[in-house]
Design a protein around this motif. Structure first.
Motif, PDB file in Angstrom:
ATOM      1  N   THR A 183       0.765  -1.184   0.135  1.00  0.00           N
ATOM      2  CA  THR A 183      -0.109   0.093   0.009  1.00  0.00           C
ATOM      3  C   THR A 183       0.911   1.258  -0.003  1.00  0.00           C
ATOM      4  N   ALA A 185       3.551   1.442  -3.471  1.00  0.00           N
ATOM      5  CA  ALA A 185       2.976   1.502  -4.845  1.00  0.00           C
ATOM      6  C   ALA A 185       2.724   2.884  -5.386  1.00  0.00           C
ATOM      7  N   PRO A 186       2.478   3.811  -4.766  1.00  0.00           N
ATOM      8  CA  PRO A 186       1.971   5.162  -5.379  1.00  0.00           C
ATOM      9  C   PRO A 186       3.510   5.877  -5.630  1.00  0.00           C
ATOM     10  N   TYR A 187       4.334   5.382  -5.039  1.00  0.00           N
ATOM     11  CA  TYR A 187       5.673   6.174  -5.352  1.00  0.00           C
ATOM     12  C   TYR A 187       6.831   5.484  -5.830  1.00  0.00           C
ATOM     13  N   GLY A 238       5.397  10.989   2.108  1.00  0.00           N
ATOM     14  CA  GLY A 238       4.337  10.381   1.363  1.00  0.00           C
ATOM     15  C   GLY A 238       3.855   8.841   1.857  1.00  0.00           C
ATOM     16  N   HIS A 239       4.829   8.255   2.069  1.00  0.00           N
ATOM     17  CA  HIS A 239       5.064   6.709   2.665  1.00  0.00           C
ATOM     18  C   HIS A 239       4.184   6.903   4.110  1.00  0.00           C
ATOM     19  N   SER A 277       0.605   7.754   3.838  1.00  0.00           N
ATOM     20  CA  SER A 277      -0.123   6.671   3.239  1.00  0.00           C
ATOM     21  C   SER A 277      -0.216   5.638   4.429  1.00  0.00           C
ATOM     22  N   GLU A 333      -4.236   5.569   4.633  1.00  0.00           N
ATOM     23  CA  GLU A 333      -4.816   4.498   3.773  1.00  0.00           C
ATOM     24  C   GLU A 333      -4.718   3.056   4.161  1.00  0.00           C
TER      25      GLU A 333
END
Length: 87
Positions: free
Chosen positions: A11, A14-16, A40-41, A44, A48
């Motif tokens: 989770t 993934a976005p980074y 960011g992590h 998240s 999230e």
């Protein structure tokens, strides 16, 4: 890597397009200075990942819940929705 860590890292990474390890994430969610390097992590993780998994991860890696709460509370100050571990 445990199933809990695997779910969480999937989770938060993934976005980074990055591969933070469980140890790196643990350091970042328990120390605001370390969090700055992977904000960011960290965000998240707190926003999230299901609160139950957050608590399981914190316990699994042996973090101080109080230190994690400090980081969550710091993020909460800039977040318009509630973060479970900031409560």
């Amino acid at each position: 890597m445990t199933q809990i860590a695997s779910k969480i890292l999937g989770t938060v990474n993934a976005p980074y397009g990055a591969n933070l390890s469980a140890c790196q994430l643990a350091a970042c969610i328990s120390d605001i200075a370390a969090a700055q390097s992977a904000m960011g992590h960290v965000f998240s993780f707190f926003s999230e990942v299901a609160p139950e998994l957050q608590n399981d991860f914190v316990a699994e890696v042996g973090l101080s819940a109080a230190k994690v709460r400090v980081v969550a509370e710091t993020l909460q100050a800039s977040c318009p929705f509630p973060l479970a571990l900031a409560a």
